[in-house]
Design a protein around this motif. Sequence first.
Motif, short mmCIF file in Angstrom:
data_model
loop_
_atom_site.label_atom_id
_atom_site.label_comp_id
_atom_site.label_asym_id
_atom_site.label_seq_id
_atom_site.Cartn_x
_atom_site.Cartn_y
_atom_site.Cartn_z
N ALA A 237 14.13 -12.31 -36.89
CA ALA A 237 13.06 -11.31 -36.96
C ALA A 237 11.86 -11.75 -36.11
O ALA A 237 11.23 -10.92 -35.45
CB ALA A 237 12.64 -11.11 -38.42
N VAL A 238 11.58 -13.06 -36.10
CA VAL A 238 10.46 -13.58 -35.30
C VAL A 238 10.72 -13.32 -33.81
O VAL A 238 9.85 -12.83 -33.08
CB VAL A 238 10.28 -15.10 -35.53
CG1 VAL A 238 9.27 -15.69 -34.57
CG2 VAL A 238 9.88 -15.37 -36.98
N LEU A 239 11.96 -13.64 -33.37
CA LEU A 239 12.28 -13.44 -31.95
C LEU A 239 12.14 -11.97 -31.57
O LEU A 239 11.60 -11.64 -30.50
CB LEU A 239 13.71 -13.93 -31.66
CG LEU A 239 13.90 -15.45 -31.72
CD1 LEU A 239 15.37 -15.82 -31.57
CD2 LEU A 239 13.08 -16.15 -30.62
N VAL A 243 9.76 -10.35 -28.82
CA VAL A 243 10.30 -9.49 -27.75
C VAL A 243 9.45 -8.22 -27.68
O VAL A 243 9.02 -7.79 -26.60
CB VAL A 243 11.79 -9.14 -28.01
CG1 VAL A 243 12.23 -7.97 -27.14
CG2 VAL A 243 12.67 -10.36 -27.76
N GLU A 244 9.16 -7.63 -28.84
CA GLU A 244 8.36 -6.40 -28.85
C GLU A 244 6.97 -6.64 -28.24
O GLU A 244 6.49 -5.87 -27.43
CB GLU A 244 8.23 -5.87 -30.28
CG GLU A 244 7.39 -4.61 -30.33
CD GLU A 244 7.35 -3.96 -31.71
OE1 GLU A 244 8.27 -4.18 -32.53
OE2 GLU A 244 6.37 -3.23 -31.95
N LEU A 245 6.35 -7.76 -28.63
CA LEU A 245 4.99 -8.03 -28.16
C LEU A 245 4.93 -8.37 -26.67
O LEU A 245 3.98 -8.02 -25.99
CB LEU A 245 4.36 -9.17 -28.97
CG LEU A 245 3.99 -8.82 -30.42
CD1 LEU A 245 3.65 -10.07 -31.21
CD2 LEU A 245 2.79 -7.86 -30.44
N PHE A 246 5.95 -9.07 -26.18
CA PHE A 246 5.88 -9.51 -24.77
C PHE A 246 6.72 -8.69 -23.81
O PHE A 246 6.41 -8.60 -22.63
CB PHE A 246 6.23 -11.00 -24.67
CG PHE A 246 5.11 -11.86 -25.16
CD1 PHE A 246 4.07 -12.20 -24.32
CD2 PHE A 246 5.05 -12.26 -26.48
CE1 PHE A 246 3.00 -12.95 -24.76
CE2 PHE A 246 4.00 -13.01 -26.95
CZ PHE A 246 2.96 -13.35 -26.09
N GLU A 250 10.97 -0.96 -26.23
CA GLU A 250 12.31 -0.56 -25.74
C GLU A 250 13.26 -1.74 -25.76
O GLU A 250 14.41 -1.62 -26.16
CB GLU A 250 12.19 -0.05 -24.29
CG GLU A 250 11.53 1.30 -24.17
CD GLU A 250 12.24 2.36 -25.00
OE1 GLU A 250 13.47 2.44 -24.89
OE2 GLU A 250 11.56 3.07 -25.77
N GLU A 251 12.75 -2.89 -25.28
CA GLU A 251 13.58 -4.10 -25.23
C GLU A 251 13.99 -4.52 -26.64
O GLU A 251 15.10 -4.96 -26.87
CB GLU A 251 12.82 -5.24 -24.55
CG GLU A 251 12.69 -5.10 -23.08
CD GLU A 251 14.04 -5.23 -22.35
OE1 GLU A 251 14.92 -5.97 -22.84
OE2 GLU A 251 14.19 -4.57 -21.31
N ARG A 252 13.07 -4.39 -27.56
CA ARG A 252 13.39 -4.74 -28.93
C ARG A 252 14.53 -3.85 -29.44
O ARG A 252 15.50 -4.35 -30.02
CB ARG A 252 12.15 -4.56 -29.83
CG ARG A 252 12.44 -4.95 -31.24
CD ARG A 252 11.37 -4.53 -32.22
NE ARG A 252 11.79 -4.95 -33.54
CZ ARG A 252 11.10 -5.74 -34.35
NH1 ARG A 252 9.93 -6.15 -34.02
NH2 ARG A 252 11.59 -6.09 -35.52
N PHE A 253 14.40 -2.52 -29.20
CA PHE A 253 15.46 -1.61 -29.66
C PHE A 253 16.79 -2.00 -29.05
O PHE A 253 17.84 -1.96 -29.70
CB PHE A 253 15.13 -0.16 -29.29
CG PHE A 253 13.96 0.39 -30.06
CD1 PHE A 253 13.69 -0.03 -31.36
CD2 PHE A 253 13.10 1.34 -29.49
CE1 PHE A 253 12.59 0.46 -32.08
CE2 PHE A 253 12.01 1.85 -30.20
CZ PHE A 253 11.76 1.40 -31.49
N ARG A 272 14.53 -15.40 -21.39
CA ARG A 272 13.73 -14.26 -20.89
C ARG A 272 12.35 -14.25 -21.54
O ARG A 272 11.33 -14.01 -20.89
CB ARG A 272 14.43 -12.95 -21.26
CG ARG A 272 15.42 -12.52 -20.22
CD ARG A 272 15.81 -11.07 -20.43
NE ARG A 272 14.74 -10.14 -20.13
CZ ARG A 272 14.68 -8.92 -20.63
NH1 ARG A 272 15.59 -8.50 -21.49
NH2 ARG A 272 13.71 -8.11 -20.29
N LEU A 273 12.34 -14.50 -22.84
CA LEU A 273 11.08 -14.49 -23.58
C LEU A 273 10.15 -15.61 -23.07
O LEU A 273 8.96 -15.38 -22.83
CB LEU A 273 11.40 -14.69 -25.07
CG LEU A 273 10.34 -14.31 -26.09
CD1 LEU A 273 9.80 -12.90 -25.86
CD2 LEU A 273 10.93 -14.41 -27.50
#
Length: 330
Positions: A237-239, A243-246, A250-253, A272-273
């Motif tokens: 969930a943290v990752l 992903v959403e923040l950085f 869309e990437e999170r989805f 990538r992160l």
Amino acid sequence: MKRRVFSGSRPTGRLHLGNYLGGVRGYLELQENPDYETIYMVMDLHAITTPYDKENLAKYTKQVVIDYLACGLDPEKSIITVQSLVPEHAYLAHLLSSAVTVARMLHLPTYKEKIKQHPDGATVALLNYPVLMSADILAYKAELVPVGVDQEPHLEVAREIARKMNDKYNLSFPEPKRFATKGEYVPSLTGEGKMSKSVEGSYISLGDSFSDIKTKLAKVPTDLGKGSAVPKEGGVAVLLQLVELFLGKEERFSYEKKYLGEGIRYQELKTRLAEEIYEQIKPIQKRAFELESKKGFVDEVIYDGAKRARKIVSSVLSEVKEKMGLYFKK
Ligand code: ADP
């Protein structure tokens, strides 16, 4: 008159991504809004409420000012200084402490958490933290406070104190509200709780190199990479939150879809992160490095900021003293 904004961070080391996204991003947004007068400080009097490193306190304090400037805070637009250079905060805290009970302070979740971390550290200073924070804000009659969601219980105390002081002494403190950012809650890399300077292994600092970031992300606990439901807590969930923040929603989805389908390759995600986080903090590091060699300039910003801040707070403090009935030469 412009509406005022106040916020700050403790100098417990360099700022981390939580401070940056939950705090400084909000400072910047409000600094650029001409409707507001913005005041941002390094809260060294708050740093001594838990065990701290005496040898490095002043150095870290300056480092946070450097990080503020490197992130884009501008002394032409904001008052930027150090809390202990504005002694009126501590004076006002004493006056405000008469409007709040010990029981109220003892029940705050933040106090309970801190004494769990430091069992020998249940000091009066720690108990008084929210009162000092209320004074920091009310000393400027600030209306907006850009802080992370973790600070909401303290803001509630500030609002209660403002109401009580207004009722009792016919004062006019506004009830300060939190200004929220997209990163109002950045989770800890350990998968438990929030990212915090006081929890080792929980944070990525603004000073970290690409390889530091990669090493830290490599330690985030993961699972097989797929399942029937996307985890809502823990390392995965943290990752996804990072992903959403950085990288964006869309990437999170798309990673969530992978989790429910063919599976996530965590090594690829983490690389990538790490690249994206480093890309975003690299320019800050570059500016901080340049500012470090301009030491005189940073001191100037701090002392000039303190002068400007004291002008505002001394008139608020005089008003409170007079209304509270303290001796006052007419
Ligand atoms: P820390 O908890 O790391 O010691 P501070 O208490 O000095 O940090 O907080 C400075 C600012 O950073 C505050 O606005 C706080 O709300 C924000 N902040 C701290 N940690 C986080 C986090 N994990 N997510 C979002 N904002 C945070």
